[in-house]
Design a protein around this motif. Structure first.
Motif, PDB file in Angstrom:
ATOM      1  N   TYR A 183      19.618  -6.255  -3.264  1.00 31.77           N
ATOM      2  CA  TYR A 183      19.241  -5.121  -3.861  1.00 31.77           C
ATOM      3  C   TYR A 183      18.711  -4.984  -5.236  1.00 31.77           C
ATOM      4  O   TYR A 183      17.312  -4.761  -5.527  1.00 31.77           O
ATOM      5  CB  TYR A 183      20.605  -4.236  -4.042  1.00 31.77           C
ATOM      6  CG  TYR A 183      20.188  -3.004  -5.106  1.00 31.77           C
ATOM      7  CD1 TYR A 183      19.573  -1.843  -4.668  1.00 31.77           C
ATOM      8  CD2 TYR A 183      20.702  -2.903  -6.253  1.00 31.77           C
ATOM      9  CE1 TYR A 183      19.389  -0.789  -5.571  1.00 31.77           C
ATOM     10  CE2 TYR A 183      20.899  -1.864  -7.289  1.00 31.77           C
ATOM     11  CZ  TYR A 183      20.102  -0.685  -6.788  1.00 31.77           C
ATOM     12  OH  TYR A 183      19.605   0.260  -7.606  1.00 31.77           O
ATOM     13  N   HIS A 184      19.194  -6.271  -6.109  1.00 35.68           N
ATOM     14  CA  HIS A 184      18.419  -6.453  -7.376  1.00 35.68           C
ATOM     15  C   HIS A 184      17.042  -7.014  -7.140  1.00 35.68           C
ATOM     16  O   HIS A 184      16.244  -7.200  -7.767  1.00 35.68           O
ATOM     17  CB  HIS A 184      19.430  -7.359  -8.177  1.00 35.68           C
ATOM     18  CG  HIS A 184      20.425  -6.490  -8.585  1.00 35.68           C
ATOM     19  ND1 HIS A 184      20.478  -5.354  -9.645  1.00 35.68           N
ATOM     20  CD2 HIS A 184      22.013  -6.434  -8.530  1.00 35.68           C
ATOM     21  CE1 HIS A 184      21.637  -5.059  -9.983  1.00 35.68           C
ATOM     22  NE2 HIS A 184      22.633  -5.515  -9.233  1.00 35.68           N
ATOM     23  N   ASP A 238      16.335  -0.942 -14.281  1.00 34.59           N
ATOM     24  CA  ASP A 238      16.733   0.351 -13.874  1.00 34.59           C
ATOM     25  C   ASP A 238      18.106   0.713 -14.066  1.00 34.59           C
ATOM     26  O   ASP A 238      18.634   1.881 -14.676  1.00 34.59           O
ATOM     27  CB  ASP A 238      16.191   1.034 -12.398  1.00 34.59           C
ATOM     28  CG  ASP A 238      14.624   0.890 -12.515  1.00 34.59           C
ATOM     29  OD1 ASP A 238      14.095   1.062 -13.614  1.00 34.59           O
ATOM     30  OD2 ASP A 238      14.122   0.700 -11.566  1.00 34.59           O
ATOM     31  N   ASN A 255      18.910  -5.642 -12.566  1.00 38.09           N
ATOM     32  CA  ASN A 255      17.689  -4.939 -12.570  1.00 38.09           C
ATOM     33  C   ASN A 255      17.964  -3.920 -13.710  1.00 38.09           C
ATOM     34  O   ASN A 255      18.770  -3.243 -14.118  1.00 38.09           O
ATOM     35  CB  ASN A 255      17.334  -4.179 -11.405  1.00 38.09           C
ATOM     36  CG  ASN A 255      17.796  -3.093 -11.056  1.00 38.09           C
ATOM     37  OD1 ASN A 255      17.611  -1.707 -11.684  1.00 38.09           O
ATOM     38  ND2 ASN A 255      18.940  -2.980 -10.257  1.00 38.09           N
ATOM     39  N   ALA A 314      17.676  -1.316  -1.273  1.00 35.94           N
ATOM     40  CA  ALA A 314      16.827  -0.509  -2.462  1.00 35.94           C
ATOM     41  C   ALA A 314      16.130   0.602  -1.404  1.00 35.94           C
ATOM     42  O   ALA A 314      15.825   0.671  -0.186  1.00 35.94           O
ATOM     43  CB  ALA A 314      15.902  -1.477  -2.817  1.00 35.94           C
ATOM     44  N   PRO A 315      15.923   1.616  -2.300  1.00 36.73           N
ATOM     45  CA  PRO A 315      16.215   1.925  -3.512  1.00 36.73           C
ATOM     46  C   PRO A 315      17.287   2.379  -4.109  1.00 36.73           C
ATOM     47  O   PRO A 315      17.755   2.564  -5.240  1.00 36.73           O
ATOM     48  CB  PRO A 315      15.082   2.783  -3.836  1.00 36.73           C
ATOM     49  CG  PRO A 315      15.052   3.769  -2.705  1.00 36.73           C
ATOM     50  CD  PRO A 315      15.317   2.909  -1.617  1.00 36.73           C
ATOM     51  N   SER A 375      10.478  -7.022  -5.627  1.00 31.55           N
ATOM     52  CA  SER A 375      10.043  -6.277  -4.554  1.00 31.55           C
ATOM     53  C   SER A 375      10.231  -6.940  -3.227  1.00 31.55           C
ATOM     54  O   SER A 375      10.774  -6.530  -2.264  1.00 31.55           O
ATOM     55  CB  SER A 375       8.643  -5.963  -4.514  1.00 31.55           C
ATOM     56  OG  SER A 375       8.423  -4.892  -5.769  1.00 31.55           O
ATOM     57  N   LYS A 407      14.541  -4.611  -6.370  1.00 39.56           N
ATOM     58  CA  LYS A 407      14.252  -3.570  -7.730  1.00 39.56           C
ATOM     59  C   LYS A 407      13.559  -4.582  -8.401  1.00 39.56           C
ATOM     60  O   LYS A 407      12.509  -3.950  -9.254  1.00 39.56           O
ATOM     61  CB  LYS A 407      15.541  -3.131  -8.042  1.00 39.56           C
ATOM     62  CG  LYS A 407      16.375  -2.198  -7.246  1.00 39.56           C
ATOM     63  CD  LYS A 407      15.724  -1.004  -7.356  1.00 39.56           C
ATOM     64  CE  LYS A 407      16.083  -0.337  -8.721  1.00 39.56           C
ATOM     65  NZ  LYS A 407      15.550   0.983  -8.614  1.00 39.56           N
TER      66      LYS A 407
END
Length: 248
Positions: A174-175, A142, A140, A202-203, A181, A178
């Motif tokens: 997790y990815h 971020d 991701n 997440a997050p 969704s 992110k």
């Protein structure tokens, strides 16, 4: 129920490196992964795996650049020669440790030249090592701004273009959360290509607790996924205190 592995880079790191193998086995993990094992003595890792009866499931590649460069560069055109040289070193580790999957990291790049470079490098490394399983994983933006591989549809298209039987998708909850969704929707889209699964919530990339992960594990069973599921997250306190999610 899937087979569970512990990422020893993130889990049990309240203990010395050699002790993490013991702790993982005591916690009922059957496998381990290490993101970057290249600074550790190979014989010591081999001994720890053998004594504890653990399988080395995955390592990242190429080795990280400790001089300030990025950790991966398979999609960086100006690093193509270095990629091939470093991947030969990676394969020496993979063979010694009997690693099931080698994650090929794309690095920070963009555009058509990066896409072509990534495809070419993946075709080269899979052809050079036909008995080794390789994976690619979208990360991701971020956490990894500028990382070339940052979308699940993009990864699926790349797998089709490389068309190598020993290359697959590395699915990280997790990815997925992110980037897109809806983790379940992305699993449905990618599952035919998935070789390896990693889990984290997440997050904040914490323990995979709650009903959503129970449902996810049930979906893996229903879909016949028989690969590894690796716990790759940051424990909120200690690793042992956060293992309530792990089926006993």
């Amino acid at each position: 129920m899937p087979r569970f592995a512990a990422n020893l880079t993130l889990l049990f790191n309240e203990f010395p490196f050699a002790e993490r193998f013991v702790r993982a086995k005591d916690a009922n993990f059957d496998g381990v992964e290490i993101l970057s094992p290249y600074d550790e003595p190979v014989p010591e890792i081999v001994d720890a795996l053998s004594i504890q009866g653990l399988q080395m499931v995955l390592i990242n590649s190429p080795p990280p650049n400790y001089t300030g460069g990025q950790q991966g560069f398979a999609a960086v055109p100006e690093a193509q020669a270095r990629f091939r040289s470093d991947m030969r070193r990676v394969m020496r580790y993979a063979k010694a440790l009997k690693v099931q999957h080698v994650h090929v990291m794309a690095g920070k790049a963009s555009g058509a030249a990066a896409h072509a470079c990534f495809i070419e490098n993946l075709k080269w490394v899979t052809a050079e090592n036909p008995s080794q399983s390789f994976t690619i994983e979208p990360l991701n933006p971020d956490d990894q701004p500028g990382y070339f591989l940052n979308d699940y549809g993009q990864a699926i298209d790349i797998l089709a273009q490389v068309d190598a039987p020993n290359l697959g998708f590395q699915f990280d909850t997790y990815h997925a959360a992110k980037i897109h969704s809806d983790v379940m929707a992305e699993w449905d889209r990618a599952r035919a290509h998935v070789r390896h699964v990693q889990i984290g919530a997440a997050p904040d990339r914490s323990e995979p607790a709650g009903a959503a992960f129970v449902d996810f594990f049930d979906r893996l069973d229903a879909d016949g996924y028989d690969g590894w599921v690796s716990a790759e997250y940051h424990p909120k306190t200690t690793t042992l205190a956060g293992l309530g999610w792990l089926p006993r």
